[in-house]
Write a protein that holds these residues in place. Sequence first.
Motif: not given
Length: 282
Positions: A227-230, A239-243, A249-252
């Motif tokens: 859901d977040a990725a799209f 950026s999108t998975l930061a949520s 940084a955690a998403a990366e």
Amino acid sequence: MSDSHLLGPVEIRELADELAVTPTKKLGQNFVHDPNTVRRIVAAAELSPADVVVEVGPGLGSLTLGLIDSVAHVIALEIDPRLAGRLQQTVDTRAPQFSERLTVINTDALKVRAEDLDREPTALVANLPYNVSVPVLLHLLAEFPSIKRVLVMVQKEVADRLAAEPGSKIYGVPSVKAAFYGDVSRAGTIGKNVFWPAPNIESGLVRIDVSDERDRSLRDAVFPLVDAAFAQRRKTLRSTLASVYGSPAAAEHALRAAGIDPGLRGEALGVEDFVRLGQQRG
């Protein structure tokens, strides 16, 4: 399959008149009145005599009558009480030798639970109500792990989206979530004139061969990532998975740990990529 008990345009209109049923857009009702289309759907599902089929939105019974002579049982989920109340009689009249193979439940398919059924369905075959086709499909796949084969008719655009491959413009949340359950493929296109009333668009058949190998317990970890990725298609996964992960940084960090380039966009990832990410969260 014998043609004699299938419904044609005349029988469909007679039944609708008897019940004072006018198909409604609100319920996504379009009734199939072409026996050839019914035969085509049943053939594409490649069912066995042992299958227990769950059918959503049976309406006046066109597809029900097509299914009932080739499987062990049909469980029909119908939200409209008038249609639900008439379906058993239709089968009793047109295919009395198969009457005991039908269970009709007057319910909203989006709310049905495993305990509402007295047997486990092995297949989902349905002309899904257009306005809720994807939510119903995903709900039933989640609720009934016993389903091994899916053959559903949906809007052609939705069918294309469900079966889309990573990288295409129409690839998105429905594509990944359907692929989580198994191999998704297009099984043909259906014209407008086989329905009453004729919709404004063509329909498509989608087949899913459900996989036994997927760990279903990962769904709650994987689907929020999808859901977040799209949610913002133009942005990178970092950026999108930061949520989901709390910060870019955690998403990366999570993406790199799963072997995924944080600079990619969601549409570049296949279901196995999302599953790898989900396994880390689980």
